[in-house]
Motif scaffolding. Structure first.
Motif, short mmCIF file in Angstrom:
data_model
loop_
_atom_site.label_atom_id
_atom_site.label_comp_id
_atom_site.label_asym_id
_atom_site.label_seq_id
_atom_site.Cartn_x
_atom_site.Cartn_y
_atom_site.Cartn_z
N LYS A 173 39.64 33.02 45.08
CA LYS A 173 40.37 31.92 44.14
C LYS A 173 39.14 30.92 44.53
N VAL A 185 46.02 37.56 37.12
CA VAL A 185 45.94 36.96 37.57
C VAL A 185 46.11 35.01 36.69
N GLN A 186 45.88 33.86 37.32
CA GLN A 186 45.59 32.98 35.85
C GLN A 186 43.65 32.76 36.90
N TYR A 187 43.16 32.24 35.39
CA TYR A 187 42.02 32.13 35.49
C TYR A 187 42.11 30.97 34.46
N HIS A 188 41.17 29.84 34.37
CA HIS A 188 40.94 28.13 33.39
C HIS A 188 41.87 28.31 32.32
N MET A 202 34.64 39.16 33.03
CA MET A 202 35.96 39.97 33.52
C MET A 202 36.48 41.24 32.37
N ALA A 230 34.07 38.09 40.49
CA ALA A 230 34.62 36.41 39.80
C ALA A 230 35.33 35.87 40.92
N LEU A 250 37.82 39.95 42.83
CA LEU A 250 38.62 38.47 42.71
C LEU A 250 38.59 37.46 43.54
N LYS A 288 36.90 31.49 41.02
CA LYS A 288 38.16 30.72 40.97
C LYS A 288 38.74 30.91 39.86
N VAL A 289 39.32 32.59 40.30
CA VAL A 289 40.39 33.49 40.05
C VAL A 289 41.79 33.44 40.72
N TYR A 290 42.48 32.73 40.27
CA TYR A 290 43.75 32.90 41.39
C TYR A 290 44.79 33.84 40.90
#
Ligand SMILES: Cc1cc2nc3c(=O)[nH]c(=O)nc-3n(C[C@H](O)[C@H](O)[C@H](O)COP(=O)(O)OP(=O)(O)OC[C@H]3O[C@@H](n4cnc5c(N)ncnc54)[C@H](O)[C@@H]3O)c2cc1C
Ligand code: SF4
Ligand code: SF4
Lengths: 387, 66
Positions: free
Chosen positions: A35, A134-137, A1, A114, A33, A116-118
């Protein structure tokens, strides 16, 4: 990303992947993206599509087609069966593989995907949408883009964060539950629709076969009528009564926005497509194909905006949708309102009259005619459909 | 308190779609409500196919001033 793209698509369903494909084909740098950790999973869908709709985008392939459908049966509350004489082919898909395939095609055209990207918000600048947060890991990131395409399904929060009210009324939201079950005895080329308050008030119940004695069996209840009894209860009761021998392989909840298309689907820097824009057929609840049609329109317009560096083109998407499918959608919405006036005894007597006709004459036109005879005040409602 | 029976939640988004305050957050594996914004209108409770929400004596609140 990376931290900047031409187009960011939120949601990796059919609408999002199709938008990404066409934007990438038009030369834009695209990021999708999603989630969930996997594209296509979980499947929250009856998975039925019509042949003509599907082949606009992709040839049917055994990779993602579970069953071919040639017949329909409509079942009235008292179990009278009407088999309308509709010629046409349909499919029950395997959406896990179908959505996967659509994403793969988009990726091959150059879109980056991508999972698992919220996405938890949009970035706005001077009234324009210029990216997403976004929230990512465990990290919070800010990604910029010239255009955001909100393909985030029934939740449709991207639009709301940007300032477009996408809330679905309780009357128009279908609160749904579905199982995919094995050891189900049905005709494998027939889709079954059950109508009436006893099955699904303000909606309907479906049995869509998926081959080898498996089927999607689900129902939607209008959310304003599900207060006393929720969708899962209706479904559990139906399964116990009609398919006591079946084994449940998956069980899901869902929401289907069976509403008018949003009045506003674009603003500077943002387009909404698919369920997020309320583009589901309000009578059938089918939204796969219409979401893909809208995705294609939006993806192409997004690429043009990037190429010509001209945000004023964004209205083209909404206009194209309205000009091609807008009027039909509006008419379907009015039909839905008429259908929901029927009570179980109306449905039963319509089905009785129709089932007396020779099979050839069991057409949708005649069903409609009977409906008007049984319920004369409908004439007024029907007239309204055409004005 | 609104009790959220998380173990029953299938993360389908139906409640999010009807929430007039846009205050339900649904990540890949978790549902949560922003209680400061929620008005206790109970639409999420009625719309949820799996009966995840349980409202206990909450009074409907006026919309929080923005
Ligand atoms: C029970 C049920 C049965 C149905 N049966 C049929 C049928 O038989 N035929 C038919 O044509 N249609 C059917 N539909 C409707 C159909 O499933 C939808 O219209 C279709 O999936 C819409 O596609 P979409 O791409 O707009 O949204 P979706 O397929 O819902 O995709 C949206 C994606 O966005 C992701 N997302 C959401 N929010 C975020 C976020 N904040 N950050 C990152 N990602 C996010 C979601 O995880 C999801 O993957 C049914 C729906 C339900 C619920
Ligand atoms: S509607 Fe119910 S099952 Fe679906 S996400 Fe909301 S709480 Fe969970
Ligand atoms: S009670 Fe109303 S405002 Fe609160 S989360 Fe549920 S739908 Fe949203």
């Amino acid at each position: 990303m990376k931290d900047s793209y031409d187009v960011i698509v939120v949601g990796g369903g059919p609408a999002g992947s199709t938008a990404a494909k066409y934007a990438a084909m038009g030369g834009a740098k695209v990021l999708v993206l999603e989630k969930d950790r996997e594209i296509g999973v979980p499947v929250r869908c009856g998975e039925a599509v019509d042949h003509e709709g599907l082949v606009q985008f992709i040839q049917p392939h055994k990779k993602f087609v579970a069953a071919e459908i040639r017949n329909f049966k409509l079942i009235a509350p008292d179990s009278t069966v009407v088999q309308p004489n509709i010629k046409g082919l349909g499919y029950v898909l395997d959406r896990k593989f179908f959505d996967y395939e659509l994403a793969r095609i988009a990726a091959n055209e150059g879109a980056e995907i991508a999972t698992k990207v919220y996405v938890d918000g949009v970035i706005k600048n001077d009234g324009s949408v210029t990216g997403v947060s976004v929230q990512y890991h465990g990290d919070r990131l800010f990604l910029k883009s010239k255009i955001v395409i909100g393909a985030d399904g029934v939740e449709s929060r991207v639009g709301r964060w940007a300032g477009i009210d996408t809330t679905v009324s309780m009357h128009d939201m279908e609160s749904a539950a579905q199982v995919t079950a094995a050891n189900v005895d049905v005709e494998e080329d027939t889709c079954y629709f059950y109508f009436g308050e006893r099955y699904a008030p303000g909606g309907y119940l479906w049995v869509f076969p998926k081959g080898n004695k498996t089927a999607n069996i689900g129902l939607g209840v209008a959310a304003d009528r599900s207060k006393q009894k929720h969708a899962l209860k209706f479904l559990d009761e139906f399964m116990a009564e009609r398919f006591p021998q079946a084994s449940v392989l998956t069980k899901i909840a869902g929401g289907v926005p069976c509403a008018e298309t949003l009045e506003k689907t674009t603003m500077p820097g943002l387009m909404l497509v698919g369920d997020a824009a309320h583009q589901v057929n309000p009578v059938s609840g089918g939204g796969i194909i219409s979401g893909m049609i809208a995705g294609k329109m939006a993806g192409k317009v997004a690429a043009d905006i990037v190429k010509q560096n001209d945000m004023s083109l964004i209205g083209k998407y909404e206009k194209e949708w309205q000009d091609s499918l807008g009027a039909r959608h509006h008419r379907y919405y009015k039909i839905k309102k008429v259908i929901y006036k029927f009570r179980d005894n109306d449905l039963d007597s319509i089905a009785h009259e129709i089932s007396k006709l020779p099979q050839k004459q069991q057409t949708l036109g005649n069903i409609f005619k009977q409906a008007v005879i049984k319920h004369p005040t409908l004439i007024l409602d029907v007239m309204k459909l055409f004005f | 308190m609104i009790e959220i029976h998380e173990d029953k939640c299938d993360l389908c988004g139906c409640c999010v779609g009807v929430c007039p305050e846009n205050c339900i957050d649904l990540t890949e594996n978790r549902i949560s409500i922003e209680h400061e914004i929620c008005t206790n209108c109970r639409k999420c409770e009625w719309a949820c196919p799996f009966e995840v929400f349980e409202f206990k004596n909450e009074k409907v609140r006026l919309k929080a001033a923005v």
